[in-house]
Design an enzyme around this catalytic site. Structure first.
Site, mmCIF file in Angstrom:
data_model
loop_
_atom_site.group_PDB
_atom_site.id
_atom_site.type_symbol
_atom_site.label_atom_id
_atom_site.label_comp_id
_atom_site.label_asym_id
_atom_site.label_seq_id
_atom_site.Cartn_x
_atom_site.Cartn_y
_atom_site.Cartn_z
ATOM 1 C CB CYS A 33 -4.071 -6.867 -3.247
ATOM 2 S SG CYS A 33 -2.893 -6.219 -2.068
ATOM 3 C CG ASP A 35 0.299 -6.566 -3.571
ATOM 4 O OD1 ASP A 35 0.314 -7.628 -4.211
ATOM 5 O OD2 ASP A 35 -0.041 -5.481 -4.051
ATOM 6 C CB CYS A 59 0.529 -3.205 -6.915
ATOM 7 S SG CYS A 59 0.344 -1.953 -5.633
ATOM 8 C CB CYS A 103 -0.620 0.449 -2.205
ATOM 9 S SG CYS A 103 -1.854 -0.121 -3.394
HETATM 10 FE FE1 FES Z 1 -2.017 -4.487 -2.985
HETATM 11 FE FE2 FES Z 1 -1.111 -2.320 -3.996
HETATM 12 S S1 FES Z 1 -2.608 -3.630 -4.854
HETATM 13 S S2 FES Z 1 -0.536 -3.215 -2.148
#
Ligand code: FES
Length: 145
Positions: A33, A35, A59, A103
């Site tokens: 993702c 992140d 997110c 996450c």
């Molecule tokens: Fe990647 Fe939440 S979508 S940490």
């Protein structure tokens, strides 16, 4: 879809920021993702986590889980902090939707990455701690925090 606690920690995240001269700093990233979560820990001479702060580029669930993770590790010993797993973080937040479980894993890994950095800096081994596989802290020393 999200619990009230998740929404609260997302909208009013606790412990956002950096700790200057932190005892341990760790950054983890989720390649899928994209992140990124960075955790700062201030650990006293008795091995108690005095302060924890975080910066998350990610997110809403990543923000909420890092916020809760910092709250959970504060005042704990290193061994107790290792018990703050992604499951513990999720439970404290009254759950996360299944697609957001990864996450919370990032939050657990961020704690581990910061502890790993602390152990390396102090030339110690922390029993039960492994370097998280998503640790991307390498080469950050040159960075200006
Ligand atoms: Fe990647 Fe939440 S979508 S940490």
């Amino acid at each position: 879809m999200y619990s009230e606690k998740v929404m609260d920690h997302f909208q009013n995240p606790r412990n956002v920021g950096e700790i200057e001269d932190a005892s341990g700093v760790g950054t983890v990233g989720n390649a899928k993702c994209g992140d990124i979560m960075r955790m700062f820990l201030d650990i006293d001479e008795n091995g108690i986590i005095r302060e924890a702060k975080f910066k998350t580029f990610g997110c809403g669930a990543a923000v909420a889980t890092s916020s809760m993770a910092t709250e959970l590790v504060k005042g704990k010993t290193i061994q107790e902090a290792l018990q703050v797993t992604n499951k513990a973080v999720m439970e404290a937040l009254d759950g996360l939707p299944p697609v957001k479980v990864h996450c919370s894993l990032l939050a657990e890994e961020a704690i581990h990455a910061a502890l790993w950095d602390y152990a390396e800096k102090n030339h110690i081994t922390i029993e039960g701690l492994q370097k998280p596989k998503n640790d991307i802290s390498e080469g950050e020393e040159e960075e200006d925090y």
